[in-house]
Design an enzyme around this catalytic site. Structure first.
Site, PDB file in Angstrom:
ATOM      1  N   LYS A  49      38.860 -45.122  -7.692  1.00 20.81           N
ATOM      2  CA  LYS A  49      38.687 -44.348  -8.670  1.00 20.81           C
ATOM      3  C   LYS A  49      38.995 -45.138  -9.955  1.00 20.81           C
ATOM      4  O   LYS A  49      40.126 -45.795 -10.027  1.00 20.81           O
ATOM      5  CB  LYS A  49      39.896 -43.201  -8.725  1.00 20.81           C
ATOM      6  CG  LYS A  49      39.550 -42.043  -9.699  1.00 20.81           C
ATOM      7  CD  LYS A  49      40.241 -40.791  -9.253  1.00 20.81           C
ATOM      8  CE  LYS A  49      41.645 -40.927  -9.063  1.00 20.81           C
ATOM      9  NZ  LYS A  49      42.514 -39.662  -8.582  1.00 20.81           N
ATOM     10  N   ARG A  72      55.822 -38.253  -6.593  1.00 25.95           N
ATOM     11  CA  ARG A  72      54.679 -38.977  -7.303  1.00 25.95           C
ATOM     12  C   ARG A  72      55.307 -39.523  -8.582  1.00 25.95           C
ATOM     13  O   ARG A  72      54.533 -40.326  -9.522  1.00 25.95           O
ATOM     14  CB  ARG A  72      53.633 -38.016  -7.666  1.00 25.95           C
ATOM     15  CG  ARG A  72      52.692 -37.955  -6.207  1.00 25.95           C
ATOM     16  CD  ARG A  72      51.629 -36.744  -6.652  1.00 25.95           C
ATOM     17  NE  ARG A  72      50.782 -37.273  -7.450  1.00 25.95           N
ATOM     18  CZ  ARG A  72      49.562 -36.254  -7.660  1.00 25.95           C
ATOM     19  NH1 ARG A  72      49.593 -35.203  -6.873  1.00 25.95           N
ATOM     20  NH2 ARG A  72      48.596 -36.641  -8.335  1.00 25.95           N
ATOM     21  N   THR A  74      46.264 -30.100  -5.454  1.00 26.74           N
ATOM     22  CA  THR A  74      45.283 -29.162  -6.097  1.00 26.74           C
ATOM     23  C   THR A  74      43.727 -29.397  -5.380  1.00 26.74           C
ATOM     24  O   THR A  74      42.878 -28.586  -5.655  1.00 26.74           O
ATOM     25  CB  THR A  74      45.080 -29.424  -7.537  1.00 26.74           C
ATOM     26  OG1 THR A  74      44.485 -30.889  -7.795  1.00 26.74           O
ATOM     27  CG2 THR A  74      46.188 -29.156  -8.399  1.00 26.74           C
ATOM     28  N   ASP A 104      44.971 -39.131   3.334  1.00 29.10           N
ATOM     29  CA  ASP A 104      45.760 -39.157   2.185  1.00 29.10           C
ATOM     30  C   ASP A 104      47.285 -38.686   2.641  1.00 29.10           C
ATOM     31  O   ASP A 104      47.198 -38.104   3.627  1.00 29.10           O
ATOM     32  CB  ASP A 104      45.163 -38.256   1.112  1.00 29.10           C
ATOM     33  CG  ASP A 104      45.483 -38.709  -0.434  1.00 29.10           C
ATOM     34  OD1 ASP A 104      46.609 -39.592  -0.350  1.00 29.10           O
ATOM     35  OD2 ASP A 104      44.903 -38.506  -1.245  1.00 29.10           O
TER      36      ASP A 104
END
Ligand code: R5P
Length: 320
Positions: free
Chosen positions: A196, A100, A226, A221
């Site tokens: 988002k 990421r 989390t 995804d």
């Protein structure tokens, strides 16, 4: 098995021993012996039990928790392999950590995915094989050749067998829209997207683009960390009248509090893979864990023989 690169020699780090065993069974090649020791000073030591001179070596090591240990163990292992003079070393990384961190999106921050790609090559890998990189562009961070595979071929087969003819595939964020579109096309289902948007420093607004009312949904995804992204996506599809909710993701990172979140969401099925080992206490009753062992085993076989890897994904990739 012998090719121009010698015989296959399979090694496993400690990151995903069960998956490595399954790959070894698929290939009918035993895992080669090694010692991995962590000294009291936390230095890692690897010793190979047998000669690998002139052979075609594959090291299987996932880089999930404990992430930094697993990365360092992989690097030390690669160094031990390199110094034992094999013909070629391929590192098989079912889950690549730090992926990421793939851009400098604010001042004075690292691009750690690039660093990881560099050190894998420096440590001794001649090639890499990995699954569902967070962003395909990370392939360009490696200066060694590799095969960046997808487990969505396996995940889509699972959903095809369920014959959810009236479902909608939902991308949990815009970053995954293209891969979600591929899955939707593969399953011949419509696509919706969760968008988002940051509206202030501390608040985000979610919008659903597409229709889910009265339909089952498959929220997809690349990974669940989390669990926050999936929780938001589940909430918004339910607000828009979705019926049963299925979750589908390649990498079960499942950092706290993901398991608690997933357990509370009343999901019909949580479908993922064993690219990361999932400990018994993290396994929920509605979790389906599909194995990527045959896929990785088949690709190892083809890399060894020098035959096409793209062929393995021919059917899945027709929409790309
Ligand atoms: C982000 O870009 C990824 O695709 C996932 O959406 C993210 O890693 C999920 O993280 P979390 O579960 O912590 O929300």
């Amino acid at each position: 098995m012998m090719s121009a690169h010698g015989k296959i020699k399979l090694f496993s780090g400690t990151g995903c021993p069960d998956l490595a065993e399954e790959i070894s069974n698929y290939l009918n090649v035993p895992l080669s012996g090694r010692d991995i020791v962590m000294f009291p000073n936390e230095n890692i030591f690897v010793k190979l039990h047998e000669s690998i001179r002139g052979q075609d070596v594959f090291l299987i090591q996932t880089t999930s928790s404990p992430v930094n240990y697993n990365i360092m163990e992989m690097l030390v292992f690669l160094d031990a392999l390199k110094r034992a003079s094999p013909d070629r070393i391929t590192v098989v990384i079912p889950y690549l950590a730090y992926a990421r961190s793939d851009k400098k999106d604010q001042p004075r921050v690292p691009i750690t995915a690039r660093l990881i790609a560099d050190i894998i090559g420096v440590a001794g890998a001649d090639r890499y094989i990995t699954l569902d990189l967070h962003a395909d562009q990370i392939q360009g961070f490696f200066s060694i050749p590799g095969d960046s595979l997808t487990a969505f071929s396996i995940l889509s087969d699972h959903f095809r067998e369920k014959q959810l003819n009236d479902a909608v595939v939902v991308a949990s964020d815009l970053g995954f829209a293209k891969k979600a579109r591929n899955l939707a096309a593969e399953l011949e289902l419509p696509l919706a997207l969760v968008e988002k948007r940051r509206v202030s420093v501390s608040t985000e607004a979610l919008t659903l683009v597409g229709e889910v009312e009265g339909h089952d949904v498959i929220i997809v995804d690349d990974e669940v960390g989390t669990g926050g992204t999936m929780r938001n996506a589940v909430q918004i599809v339910r607000e828009h009248g979705a019926c049963d909710v299925f979750l589908c993701f390649a990498h079960a990172v499942l950092s706290p509090p993901a398991v608690d979140i997933l357990a509370d969401l009343n999901i019909r099925e949580i479908v993922t893979t064993n690219s990361i080992p999932i400990s018994p206490e993290k396994r929920l009753p509605n979790m389906v864990i599909l194995s990527v062992a045959d896929l990785l085993g088949e690709v190892i076989q083809r890399v060894h023989e020098g035959s096409s890897v793209g062929e393995v994904f021919r059917r899945y990739h027709r929409y790309k």
